[in-house]
Design an enzyme around this catalytic site. Structure first.
Site, PDB file in Angstrom:
ATOM      1  N   MET A  15      37.811  38.892  37.320  1.00 23.99           N
ATOM      2  CA  MET A  15      37.359  39.924  37.809  1.00 23.99           C
ATOM      3  C   MET A  15      38.521  41.620  38.223  1.00 23.99           C
ATOM      4  SD  MET A  15      36.894  36.980  40.781  1.00 23.99           S
ATOM      5  CE  MET A  15      35.854  35.813  40.975  1.00 23.99           C
ATOM      6  N   GLN A  65      48.806  57.095  40.567  1.00 18.29           N
ATOM      7  CA  GLN A  65      47.993  56.751  39.113  1.00 18.29           C
ATOM      8  C   GLN A  65      47.302  56.860  38.908  1.00 18.29           C
ATOM      9  OE1 GLN A  65      48.484  52.492  42.027  1.00 18.29           O
ATOM     10  NE2 GLN A  65      47.349  51.798  40.264  1.00 18.29           N
ATOM     11  N   MET A  71      43.733  48.063  46.367  1.00 17.61           N
ATOM     12  CA  MET A  71      43.448  49.959  46.640  1.00 17.61           C
ATOM     13  C   MET A  71      41.923  49.359  47.356  1.00 17.61           C
ATOM     14  SD  MET A  71      44.545  51.635  43.659  1.00 17.61           S
ATOM     15  CE  MET A  71      44.045  51.365  42.167  1.00 17.61           C
ATOM     16  N   GLN A  79      51.750  45.718  34.599  1.00 12.75           N
ATOM     17  CA  GLN A  79      51.913  46.085  36.294  1.00 12.75           C
ATOM     18  C   GLN A  79      52.728  44.902  36.596  1.00 12.75           C
ATOM     19  OE1 GLN A  79      49.104  47.529  39.174  1.00 12.75           O
ATOM     20  NE2 GLN A  79      49.638  45.585  39.739  1.00 12.75           N
ATOM     21  N   HIS A 115      37.606  41.401  45.761  1.00 12.96           N
ATOM     22  CA  HIS A 115      37.230  40.418  45.118  1.00 12.96           C
ATOM     23  C   HIS A 115      37.589  38.815  45.619  1.00 12.96           C
ATOM     24  CE1 HIS A 115      39.997  41.010  41.451  1.00 12.96           C
ATOM     25  NE2 HIS A 115      39.682  42.380  41.941  1.00 12.96           N
ATOM     26  N   ASP A 167      46.952  42.477  35.192  1.00 12.43           N
ATOM     27  CA  ASP A 167      47.628  43.687  35.606  1.00 12.43           C
ATOM     28  C   ASP A 167      49.354  42.737  34.093  1.00 12.43           C
ATOM     29  OD1 ASP A 167      45.642  45.769  36.306  1.00 12.43           O
ATOM     30  OD2 ASP A 167      45.875  44.575  38.405  1.00 12.43           O
ATOM     31  N   GLY A 207      39.735  37.679  43.076  1.00 11.69           N
ATOM     32  CA  GLY A 207      40.770  37.443  42.389  1.00 11.69           C
ATOM     33  C   GLY A 207      42.218  37.956  43.963  1.00 11.69           C
ATOM     34  N   HIS A 208      41.918  39.114  44.504  1.00 10.31           N
ATOM     35  CA  HIS A 208      42.743  39.727  45.836  1.00 10.31           C
ATOM     36  C   HIS A 208      42.729  38.152  46.714  1.00 10.31           C
ATOM     37  CE1 HIS A 208      41.077  43.151  44.752  1.00 10.31           C
ATOM     38  NE2 HIS A 208      42.159  44.325  44.705  1.00 10.31           N
ATOM     39  N   GLN A 220      47.871  38.478  37.523  1.00 16.33           N
ATOM     40  CA  GLN A 220      48.499  37.724  35.812  1.00 16.33           C
ATOM     41  C   GLN A 220      47.428  39.831  35.284  1.00 16.33           C
ATOM     42  OE1 GLN A 220      50.887  36.831  34.156  1.00 16.33           O
ATOM     43  NE2 GLN A 220      50.165  38.007  32.430  1.00 16.33           N
TER      44      GLN A 220
HETATM   45  O1  PAF Z   1      47.333  46.308  41.561  1.00 15.97           O
HETATM   46  C1  PAF Z   1      46.400  47.798  42.003  1.00 15.97           C
HETATM   47  O2  PAF Z   1      45.378  46.860  42.927  1.00 15.97           O
HETATM   48  C2  PAF Z   1      47.540  48.541  42.465  1.00 15.97           C
HETATM   49  O3  PAF Z   1      48.002  48.982  40.971  1.00 15.97           O
HETATM   50  C3  PAF Z   1      48.472  48.822  43.741  1.00 15.97           C
HETATM   51  C4  PAF Z   1      49.607  46.894  43.141  1.00 15.97           C
HETATM   52  C5  PAF Z   1      48.256  48.166  44.793  1.00 15.97           C
HETATM   53  C6  PAF Z   1      49.165  49.583  44.022  1.00 15.97           C
HETATM   54  O4  PAF Z   1      48.698  50.808  43.577  1.00 15.97           O
END
Ligand code: PAF
Length: 288
Positions: free
Chosen positions: A184, A61, A30, A153, A34, A150, A36-37, A148
């Site tokens: 993070m 969401q 989204m 999710q 950071h 989330d 983590g991404h 991990q």
């Molecule tokens: O983890 C996230 O940033 C969001 O839930 C995702 C998987 C991009 C879906 O919008």
């Protein structure tokens, strides 16, 4: 690096890559990226020929009263981070691209979506599953990378890909943490100085539980452990409310009331805590 703004642009391109036998790695986000991404992007770089990152703040969401409007956004900054990290394409659609007028199809993964985050944020996982399945259909990734952090999710999306025969492999990457243990998150920028100082206690509480249930230091009493974790967190002035502290089977997400007979099972210990209006989640997975 190129930015793709429409579904048809992205889908044409990924179809072509598939035909050419290129391996596509996908990191859905989204935005407001950071470390983590970036660790997900690095993992994707290692496994795939083409790395695609999506940036889309998914309204579906967020519940009423949640932080959709003020969710941090900065596409220029994200673009630079992606370019430096070796991303090939950013998929950056607007809301109308993803949910055109008259949109009416939703993905609901029953049971596994109900507890933990699902019980506090009704509809959240329906929103996540719907957007992620749409993104999978657009990006057509061989590998998809999730953190991990989330945990629920992940379980929901693994169940969805298995139940709906989605042709992508979900790769789980460890939670990236600040030096003091704080997981993070794009939402960490909401924290005041005091809240930021107190927030690492979430990880301290998780580590405490981990120490206590490892062999040699064997405490099977989940209620006792939850009580101690809760005390530790509540000792911080800015931790205003604990939404939950929970012990679950990491595959089914069934809540555990005892640790008896859980050898060889992965145990998920997770929590959600509010610091004023900022809500943080964290977890660890333990295999004994
Ligand atoms: O983890 C996230 O940033 C969001 O839930 C995702 C998987 C991009 C879906 O919008």
């Amino acid at each position: 690096m190129k930015i793709l703004k429409t579904v048809s642009q992205a889908q044409k391109l990924t179809s072509l890559f598939r035909v050419k036998g290129k391996v596509i790695g996908f990191v859905p986000t989204m935005g407001y990226l950071h470390e983590g991404h970036l660790s997900l992007i690095n993992a994707a770089r290692k496994k795939a020929d083409i790395v695609i990152v999506s940036i889309f703040v998914n309204p579906l969401q967020f519940g009423p009263g949640e932080d959709l409007k003020k969710y941090p956004r900065n596409i220029k900054r994200d673009e630079k981070l992606c370019r430096d990290a070796g991303v090939d394409y950013i998929f950056y659609p607007d809301v109308k691209q993803m949910y055109p007028e008259g949109y009416s199809t939703y993905v609901n993964i029953e049971k596994i979506s109900d507890g933990l985050e699902g019980s506090i944020r009704p509809g959240h996982f329906k929103g996540v599953a719907t957007i992620v399945l749409k993104l999978f259909n657009i990006v057509q990734p061989h590998y998809s990378f999730f953190g991990q952090k989330d945990a629920q999710q992940l379980s929901v999306l693994k169940k969805m890909t298995a139940d709906l025969n989605v042709n992508t492999k979900i790769i789980v990457c460890p939670t990236a943490r600040e030096q003091d243990g704080l997981a993070m998150s794009s939402r960490n920028i909401y924290l005041s100085k005091q809240q930021r100082a107190d927030a690492p206690y979430l990880y301290k509480a998780l580590e405490y539980a981990k120490r206590k249930i490892m062999p040699g230091n064997y405490n099977r009493d989940i209620d006792f452990l939850k009580g101690q974790m809760s005390k530790l967190i509540k000792s911080r002035v800015s931790a205003t409310k604990i939404d939950y502290i929970s012990f679950n089977d990491n595959t089914t997400l069934k809540e555990l009331n005892t640790l008896k007979n859980t050898q060889n099972r992965e145990i998920l210990i997770s929590l959600a805590v509010r610091f004023g209006s900022v809500r943080l989640i964290d977890n660890i997975v333990i295999k004994r």
